[in-house]
Each structure stands twice: as C-alpha cells, then as structure tokens.
Design an enzyme around this catalytic site. Structure first.
Site, PDB file in Angstrom:
ATOM      1  N   ASP A 130       0.798  -1.305   0.014  1.00 25.14           N
ATOM      2  CA  ASP A 130      -0.030   0.057  -0.112  1.00 25.14           C
ATOM      3  C   ASP A 130       0.873   1.367   0.092  1.00 25.14           C
ATOM      4  O   ASP A 130       1.325   1.642   1.230  1.00 25.14           O
ATOM      5  CB  ASP A 130      -0.932   0.072   1.293  1.00 25.14           C
ATOM      6  CG  ASP A 130      -1.990   1.200   1.301  1.00 25.14           C
ATOM      7  OD1 ASP A 130      -1.671   2.130   0.431  1.00 25.14           O
ATOM      8  OD2 ASP A 130      -2.502   1.244   2.347  1.00 25.14           O
ATOM      9  N   GLU A 170      32.047   7.037   3.594  1.00 24.90           N
ATOM     10  CA  GLU A 170      32.522   6.890   4.883  1.00 24.90           C
ATOM     11  C   GLU A 170      31.592   7.467   6.021  1.00 24.90           C
ATOM     12  O   GLU A 170      31.702   8.294   6.574  1.00 24.90           O
ATOM     13  CB  GLU A 170      33.868   7.787   4.954  1.00 24.90           C
ATOM     14  CG  GLU A 170      35.057   7.405   3.898  1.00 24.90           C
ATOM     15  CD  GLU A 170      36.049   8.222   3.940  1.00 24.90           C
ATOM     16  OE1 GLU A 170      36.280   9.237   4.865  1.00 24.90           O
ATOM     17  OE2 GLU A 170      36.928   8.259   3.073  1.00 24.90           O
ATOM     18  N   GLU A 177      29.757   7.791   9.484  1.00 24.45           N
ATOM     19  CA  GLU A 177      30.142   7.741  10.884  1.00 24.45           C
ATOM     20  C   GLU A 177      28.770   7.654  11.832  1.00 24.45           C
ATOM     21  O   GLU A 177      27.649   7.944  11.430  1.00 24.45           O
ATOM     22  CB  GLU A 177      30.769   9.149  11.258  1.00 24.45           C
ATOM     23  CG  GLU A 177      32.155   9.061  10.497  1.00 24.45           C
ATOM     24  CD  GLU A 177      32.797  10.563  10.698  1.00 24.45           C
ATOM     25  OE1 GLU A 177      33.947  10.711  10.612  1.00 24.45           O
ATOM     26  OE2 GLU A 177      31.977  11.368  11.108  1.00 24.45           O
ATOM     27  N   GLU A 203      36.018   7.028  16.253  1.00 23.79           N
ATOM     28  CA  GLU A 203      36.379   8.535  15.604  1.00 23.79           C
ATOM     29  C   GLU A 203      36.820   9.520  16.726  1.00 23.79           C
ATOM     30  O   GLU A 203      36.853   8.952  18.128  1.00 23.79           O
ATOM     31  CB  GLU A 203      35.129   8.990  14.899  1.00 23.79           C
ATOM     32  CG  GLU A 203      35.092   8.851  13.375  1.00 23.79           C
ATOM     33  CD  GLU A 203      36.008   9.777  12.719  1.00 23.79           C
ATOM     34  OE1 GLU A 203      36.455  10.766  13.469  1.00 23.79           O
ATOM     35  OE2 GLU A 203      36.627   9.407  11.428  1.00 23.79           O
ATOM     36  N   GLU A 212      33.696   4.864  13.089  1.00 20.54           N
ATOM     37  CA  GLU A 212      33.522   4.760  11.606  1.00 20.54           C
ATOM     38  C   GLU A 212      34.023   3.292  11.125  1.00 20.54           C
ATOM     39  O   GLU A 212      34.886   2.864  11.672  1.00 20.54           O
ATOM     40  CB  GLU A 212      34.435   6.080  10.971  1.00 20.54           C
ATOM     41  CG  GLU A 212      34.650   5.888   9.561  1.00 20.54           C
ATOM     42  CD  GLU A 212      35.341   7.011   8.851  1.00 20.54           C
ATOM     43  OE1 GLU A 212      35.890   6.639   7.886  1.00 20.54           O
ATOM     44  OE2 GLU A 212      35.470   8.166   9.597  1.00 20.54           O
ATOM     45  N   HIS A 221      31.463  11.234   4.461  1.00 22.37           N
ATOM     46  CA  HIS A 221      32.219  11.553   3.082  1.00 22.37           C
ATOM     47  C   HIS A 221      32.100  10.703   1.834  1.00 22.37           C
ATOM     48  O   HIS A 221      32.092   9.416   1.977  1.00 22.37           O
ATOM     49  CB  HIS A 221      33.830  11.777   3.606  1.00 22.37           C
ATOM     50  CG  HIS A 221      34.043  12.577   4.395  1.00 22.37           C
ATOM     51  ND1 HIS A 221      35.372  12.783   5.117  1.00 22.37           N
ATOM     52  CD2 HIS A 221      33.272  13.524   5.477  1.00 22.37           C
ATOM     53  CE1 HIS A 221      35.498  13.483   6.207  1.00 22.37           C
ATOM     54  NE2 HIS A 221      34.144  14.049   6.214  1.00 22.37           N
ATOM     55  N   ARG A 238      42.446  19.492   4.191  1.00 24.29           N
ATOM     56  CA  ARG A 238      41.046  19.091   4.832  1.00 24.29           C
ATOM     57  C   ARG A 238      40.067  20.079   5.021  1.00 24.29           C
ATOM     58  O   ARG A 238      38.996  19.791   5.683  1.00 24.29           O
ATOM     59  CB  ARG A 238      41.290  18.025   5.871  1.00 24.29           C
ATOM     60  CG  ARG A 238      42.105  16.892   5.586  1.00 24.29           C
ATOM     61  CD  ARG A 238      42.411  15.819   6.684  1.00 24.29           C
ATOM     62  NE  ARG A 238      43.055  14.617   6.013  1.00 24.29           N
ATOM     63  CZ  ARG A 238      42.248  13.260   5.663  1.00 24.29           C
ATOM     64  NH1 ARG A 238      41.323  13.429   5.926  1.00 24.29           N
ATOM     65  NH2 ARG A 238      43.281  12.517   5.351  1.00 24.29           N
ATOM     66  N   GLU A 261      36.578  13.773  -3.289  1.00 23.25           N
ATOM     67  CA  GLU A 261      36.059  13.523  -1.751  1.00 23.25           C
ATOM     68  C   GLU A 261      35.248  14.725  -1.439  1.00 23.25           C
ATOM     69  O   GLU A 261      35.823  15.596  -1.124  1.00 23.25           O
ATOM     70  CB  GLU A 261      36.969  12.941  -0.828  1.00 23.25           C
ATOM     71  CG  GLU A 261      36.456  12.715   0.568  1.00 23.25           C
ATOM     72  CD  GLU A 261      37.375  12.735   1.601  1.00 23.25           C
ATOM     73  OE1 GLU A 261      37.319  11.771   2.407  1.00 23.25           O
ATOM     74  OE2 GLU A 261      38.096  13.804   1.722  1.00 23.25           O
ATOM     75  N   ARG A 284      32.917  16.346   1.280  1.00 24.35           N
ATOM     76  CA  ARG A 284      33.066  16.156   2.910  1.00 24.35           C
ATOM     77  C   ARG A 284      31.705  16.579   3.604  1.00 24.35           C
ATOM     78  O   ARG A 284      31.797  16.590   4.800  1.00 24.35           O
ATOM     79  CB  ARG A 284      34.154  16.864   3.240  1.00 24.35           C
ATOM     80  CG  ARG A 284      35.600  16.175   2.528  1.00 24.35           C
ATOM     81  CD  ARG A 284      36.936  16.969   3.113  1.00 24.35           C
ATOM     82  NE  ARG A 284      37.257  16.518   4.536  1.00 24.35           N
ATOM     83  CZ  ARG A 284      37.090  17.339   5.620  1.00 24.35           C
ATOM     84  NH1 ARG A 284      36.483  18.558   5.581  1.00 24.35           N
ATOM     85  NH2 ARG A 284      37.348  17.059   6.679  1.00 24.35           N
TER      86      ARG A 284
END
Length: 447
Positions: free
Chosen positions: A54, A133, A135, A190, A197, A246, A319, A336, A338
């Site tokens: 449904d 990745e 977490e 982490e 992670e 990430h 980063r 990547e 982030r």
C-alpha cells in the site's frame, strides 16, 4: 557471483530461510520493508514481480486512490542476514517500486537514481563509483530501552580498548558485514566520545547506496544486541564533532578512470573531465546541500571548529575545504565531498551530486583555483577575496536555494522534489516555533 532465481531458491533451502524482507526506501531515506513467509507460493510471486504493498501508507509516495504499488526485486541484492532465531533465518532483497500500470514509480528514490545513471551512460560513461565513509554514535540505553546520550567509552581518534569499550560491538558489526559480502577496509573509533567509523570498499553508485542502507540496518541491529543504541544523527551532542559521510566519487569509461590524466599541466594529474565535474559540484553546492544535509540538526554539524566543512572551496590534501582530492592516482583517482552527513537519503544525494557533476562536464564549468591554506584560519575578508562562500547555515536557507536550482530539481524529478520540499518546509516550521531549553536558560530570568 551472479545471483539467479536458482541461487535464491537453493540458499533458502540450505540456510533454513523462513521469512523474506522486501526492502525499499522512502523519500526521507528510511528503509521500509514488507516481510513475507518464504514459502514456494510467496517466493514465486516475489520473483515474478507480483508482490504488492500500500503506497499511500509511505511518506511522500501516493494518495490513497493510487495506493497499489508493486515491488520488483533486484536479485543482485539478495542476502541472508547472519542472525536468526528459533523461527529460522531471514533473507532480504532490495526492490524497485513500480506502479499498478507496470511503470517505474517517479517517487522511488532508487529508481530515480537509476534514471540519472542512464543519463550518465548516454554521455559516454560506463560507471559512477562511490566509496562512502559513514560515521555513527553508540549510546547507552536506559532501563526502559530508550536511547540516552551517554557513551560507554572515553575513546578518541583511533583509540583501542579499554579506552574504546565499544570495540567488541564494532568488531561484531564488521564480522556480520563481512558475512553479508561487504569488503570492509577499516574500522576505528572517531574523534568524539562514542563516535565510530566503518569504511567499506567502493562500488558502482547504485550498489554503494544499497550497501549504505544495509549498513545502517546492521549497525543498529548489532548495537541493540549489545544493549546500545546506534544513531546516524548528524550532531547528537553539543560541543563535540558531528557525524559525516564523506563521499569519494569517480567516473569511469571503457578505457578506465575518467578523472585521471598523468599529463595534467596543473600538476594535479587530474583530467579535464575531473576539473569540469569538480566545477559542477562547486557551482551547485549551495543548492544541493538541502539534499545532502536534510535535517534541521544537520546544520549544527556544519559549523567551524569541528572539522566539518563550512566553506565552498576545494584543495588537494588540505582538509578544511568542502572538496578535496585524495593523494591516490591512476584507477584510484577520486573527488571527496566532505559535507554529506549520514541522515541523507543516499539515492537522492548521489542523484543530485551526479547531476551536478555531469552539468559541469556538459557545460565545461571551470573549477576555481584550489585553496591550500587552512580556511578556518582565514578572515571573512580573506575568504571573500579568494571567492569562498559559506554553505547554507540552516535548513531554511538550504531549502530556498534548492527551490531556485533547475539542475538539482531536475535530478530529483517533480514528484520527489515536491514531496521532499513540502516535508522539509514543515520540519523547519515546526523547529522554528519550538521553544528550546536554550531560550529558557538565556531569556526567562533576563527579561
């Protein structure tokens, strides 16, 4: 190994599978399932695409007068969950949702991602790979089985037991995932207390999104077995880092990784395709953030000071920007992103990211210069001079940007966009009218 109907029937017999979960995902990213007995009659129905449910009962699907929906199982997703009870084992299949007329349902996030993949293939690409990745936090539960915000460890980044008391839980999660066919590459504590992670090998984007949904199910199931509650909420506690997911992305052609060019004149060994895909991700970042960070709470993570990206920029090893280019090259060349957090519906998030990158390729959008200095240490004036803008600071601002974006809206399709936007507008309105404890603490006695 190719999964066939014969494979499924054999494993049901050999592994004493007594129930089948037919799984699908709603617009808000929650995995749903219809569970049926694994009898020959029911299995015949499932494998002939005649299992019904449904649709009017599912958030954002259809109205009650359009409720009959069909589940078409993807046989490649067949799994037998490595847990069971006296009633036998449980098998599972991830399904696409179809209408009563036999057409792909426009509100099915998985089907919508497949629509975007088809456009990618029409542009000459073979596959879009994703290495996520995710977490998550592990918290204790109270005597009533309700989650608390109390962690059962005092660990930090890469810590070991006895500091990381959730080590055994994480190890069992990895074992179960491995039994289910995941290739787990790493698992670790982490930086925040109670935060973990587990990284698994990249796959083509559809399989990777399926894996994310199964991963969440396994993590929550095993955590509860150990008396803990696993949450993928972006920022469950003030004053510590939030949880991200990430996304490592790469495009492939028949010749190999389309992001790699050994002769790149900029010295990054990136191809023009990679730079244009990057340009598309950068250009549309403000607009797709409502999809990659879809809750009110998501924006409590996207603040300076906790390693989460706040600024729309890119770099190599640095980063602090939104997007970085990890050091690996050749077949492993990737971008990547982030900012994504694990509350995102993976099928919708990857649909809008793929569409944004492809828009960059089609329209040859040039990526700006990389920012190799710590953006967190830059002043507002320095960021402005460098052309760096902030990500949306609230869900409200992100929704306004989403509403204006043709590219992101087309990636979602009208049905998903309309229902997602309406649900999130209501969520923001509810939050905006709520009187929080912070307001009581700061204003009640002062005024």
């Amino acid at each position: 190994m190719t999964i066939t109907e014969k494979t499924i029937r054999r494993e049901i017999e050999e592994k004493n599978v007594t129930f089948l979960r037919l799984m699908f995902t709603d617009i808000l990213g929650t995995m749903k399932n219809v569970e049926i007995p694994a009898t020959k009659e029911q299995l015949d129905k499932v494998l002939s695409n005649k299992a019904m449910f449904d649709g009017s009962s599912i958030e954002g699907f259809v109205r009650i007068n359009e409720s009959d929906m069909y589940l078409y199982p993807d046989l490649s997703t067949w799994t037998v969950f490595p847990w069971g009870d006296e009633n036998g084992a449980v098998g599972g299949l991830i399904c696409d949702v179809y209408t009563a007329e036999g057409q792909p349902f426009a509100g099915d996030p998985r089907g919508n991602l497949k629509r975007n993949i088809k456009r990618m293939e029409e542009l000459g690409f073979k596959s879009f790979n994703l290495g996520p990745e995710p977490e998550f936090f592990l918290f204790k539960m109270d005597e009533n089985g309700k989650p608390t915000l109390e962690a059962n460890d005092h660990g930090g980044y890469f810590d070991l037991a006895p500091t990381d008391l959730a080590d055994n839980t994480r190890r069992e999660i990895v074992r179960v995932l491995t039994e289910m066919g995941f290739e787990v590459e790493a698992s670790h504590h982490e930086c925040a207390v109670g935060q973990h992670e587990i990284d698994f090998k990249y796959a083509d984007v559809l399989a990777a999104c399926d894996n994310i949904q199964l991963f969440k199910l396994v993590v929550k199931t095993i955590a509860r077995k150990h008396g803990m509650y696993a949450t993928f909420m972006a920022k469950p506690k003030f004053g510590i880092a939030g949880s991200g997911m990430h996304c490592n992305m790469s495009l492939f052609t028949e010749e190999g990784n389309a992001f790699f060019d050994e002769d790149d004149k900029r010295g990054m060994q990136l191809s023009k395709t990679a730079y244009h895909f990057l340009g598309g991700l950068m250009t549309h970042a403000y607009s797709y953030t409502a999809i990659t960070n879809p809750t009110v709470n998501s924006y409590k993570r996207l603040v300076p000071g906790y390693e989460a990206p706040v600024y729309i920029a890119w770099a190599g090893r640095n980063r602090s920007p939104l997007i970085r280019v990890p050091a690996s090259r050749g077949a492993s060349t990737r971008l990547e992103l982030r900012s994504v957090d694990p509350t995102a519906n993976p099928y919708l998030a990857m649909a809008v990211l793929l569409a944004s990158g492809l828009d960059g390729i089609v329209n040859k959008i040039e990526a700006p210069k990389p920012i190799e200095t710590n953006i967190y240490a830059m002043t507002a004036e320095e960021r402005k001079k460098a052309g760096i803008i902030d990500l949306p600071s609230t869900l409200h601002n992100a929704l306004k940007a989403l509403k204006k974006s043709t590219v992101v809206r087309e990636a979602l399709g009208d049905h998903i966009y309309t229902n997602f936007y309406d649900a999130k507008r209501i969520e923001w309105a509810s939050y905006a009218s709520y009187v929080s404890q912070w307001e009581i603490d700061n204003y009640l006695e002062l005024y």
